[in-house]
Design a protein around this motif. Structure first.
Motif, PDB file in Angstrom:
ATOM      1  N   ARG A 268       0.826  -1.086  -0.109  1.00  0.00           N
ATOM      2  CA  ARG A 268      -0.074  -0.093  -0.026  1.00  0.00           C
ATOM      3  C   ARG A 268       0.876   1.315  -0.029  1.00  0.00           C
ATOM      4  O   ARG A 268       0.556   2.273  -0.703  1.00  0.00           O
ATOM      5  CB  ARG A 268      -0.959  -0.220   1.161  1.00  0.00           C
ATOM      6  N   GLY A 269       1.988   1.110   0.665  1.00  0.00           N
ATOM      7  CA  GLY A 269       2.974   2.269   0.836  1.00  0.00           C
ATOM      8  C   GLY A 269       3.628   2.417  -0.512  1.00  0.00           C
ATOM      9  O   GLY A 269       3.732   3.626  -1.120  1.00  0.00           O
TER      10      GLY A 269
ATOM     11  N   TYR B 215       9.047  14.703  -1.160  1.00  0.00           N
ATOM     12  CA  TYR B 215       9.459  14.406  -2.469  1.00  0.00           C
ATOM     13  C   TYR B 215      10.827  15.272  -2.770  1.00  0.00           C
ATOM     14  O   TYR B 215      10.927  16.437  -2.068  1.00  0.00           O
ATOM     15  CB  TYR B 215       8.471  14.697  -3.506  1.00  0.00           C
ATOM     16  N   GLU B 216      11.412  14.998  -3.893  1.00  0.00           N
ATOM     17  CA  GLU B 216      12.698  15.676  -4.294  1.00  0.00           C
ATOM     18  C   GLU B 216      12.844  15.496  -5.880  1.00  0.00           C
ATOM     19  O   GLU B 216      12.225  14.406  -6.323  1.00  0.00           O
ATOM     20  CB  GLU B 216      13.946  15.178  -3.543  1.00  0.00           C
ATOM     21  N   TYR B 217      12.823  16.419  -6.618  1.00  0.00           N
ATOM     22  CA  TYR B 217      12.892  16.336  -8.067  1.00  0.00           C
ATOM     23  C   TYR B 217      14.153  17.228  -8.284  1.00  0.00           C
ATOM     24  O   TYR B 217      14.447  18.078  -7.853  1.00  0.00           O
ATOM     25  CB  TYR B 217      11.674  16.705  -8.693  1.00  0.00           C
TER      26      TYR B 217
ATOM     27  N   ASN C 227      10.041   9.860  -0.743  1.00  0.00           N
ATOM     28  CA  ASN C 227      10.431   9.293   0.573  1.00  0.00           C
ATOM     29  C   ASN C 227       9.260   9.088   1.475  1.00  0.00           C
ATOM     30  O   ASN C 227       8.556   9.927   1.758  1.00  0.00           O
ATOM     31  CB  ASN C 227      11.766   9.957   1.017  1.00  0.00           C
ATOM     32  N   TRP C 228       9.182   7.932   2.370  1.00  0.00           N
ATOM     33  CA  TRP C 228       8.213   7.992   3.351  1.00  0.00           C
ATOM     34  C   TRP C 228       8.979   7.081   4.384  1.00  0.00           C
ATOM     35  O   TRP C 228       9.660   6.140   4.270  1.00  0.00           O
ATOM     36  CB  TRP C 228       6.824   7.326   2.523  1.00  0.00           C
TER      37      TRP C 228
ATOM     38  N   THR D  65      11.946   4.387  -0.042  1.00  0.00           N
ATOM     39  CA  THR D  65      12.186   5.547  -1.291  1.00  0.00           C
ATOM     40  C   THR D  65      11.794   4.819  -2.613  1.00  0.00           C
ATOM     41  O   THR D  65      11.834   3.610  -2.786  1.00  0.00           O
ATOM     42  CB  THR D  65      13.879   5.764  -1.208  1.00  0.00           C
ATOM     43  N   TYR D  66      11.217   5.608  -3.186  1.00  0.00           N
ATOM     44  CA  TYR D  66      10.923   5.262  -4.554  1.00  0.00           C
ATOM     45  C   TYR D  66      11.407   6.240  -5.352  1.00  0.00           C
ATOM     46  O   TYR D  66      11.284   7.579  -5.296  1.00  0.00           O
ATOM     47  CB  TYR D  66       9.307   5.040  -4.816  1.00  0.00           C
TER      48      TYR D  66
END
Length: 158
Positions: free
Chosen positions: A57-58, A96-98, A138-139, A147-148
């Motif tokens: 779910r995450g 988030y980071e972009y 990140n979560w 991290t994704y």
């Protein structure tokens, strides 16, 4: 076997075995033992399934948030080199980071005739209107940091 007592003249089934209507204590103990053994074997699988479901779910949430952020970056009028970070309003656990950067030809072109598959170009040849967008989500779930990362390419205007 149990037999009925009573008057033999008035009881037509005298001498017949009496049918019992319940369970013995031994039968009850054996059935409880079988049920408890089944529960003991199933419980670890249920807790592992719940952990895996929570983790999935995450990850699905992170993928959707990354897609939404990519779409927002694509909808901007001018695509330019940029970096940013933040948190999502509806998902406080996720940040988030972009980064948007020019694509270099030596990153995407490969000389297949070389055996080591290394890029054969020298120097930084930049494609002016092609940008690479890297989004990192990140979560944290409990004590586990997740991290994704996703990337895409954007074609900027002249």
């Amino acid at each position: 076997m149990f037999y009925r007592r009573g008057d033999t003249r008035s009881a037509p089934g005298y001498g017949q075995p009496v049918k019992r209507g319940g369970f013995s204590l031994l039968e009850l103990a054996v059935s409880l033992l079988i049920i408890s053994a089944g529960i003991v074997t199933i419980m670890p699988n249920l807790s592992q399934g719940a952990r895996m479901s929570n983790r999935a779910r995450g990850l699905v949430t992170a993928v959707q948030l990354a897609r939404n952020l990519m779409n927002e970056l694509q909808l901007e009028k001018k695509v330019k080199e940029d970096k940013g970070d933040g948190i999502f309003e509806d998902f406080e656990d996720y940040s988030y980071e972009y980064a948007i950067e020019h694509v270099k030809l030596d990153e995407i072109l490969v000389d297949v005739s070389r055996e080591d598959n290394q890029n054969s170009m020298k120097g930084d040849l930049i494609v002016k209107r092609l940008y690479k967008v890297i989004v990192t989500i990140n979560w944290q779930r409990g004590s586990e940091e997740n991290t994704y990362e996703a990337f895409s390419f954007l074609y900027g205007e002249k």
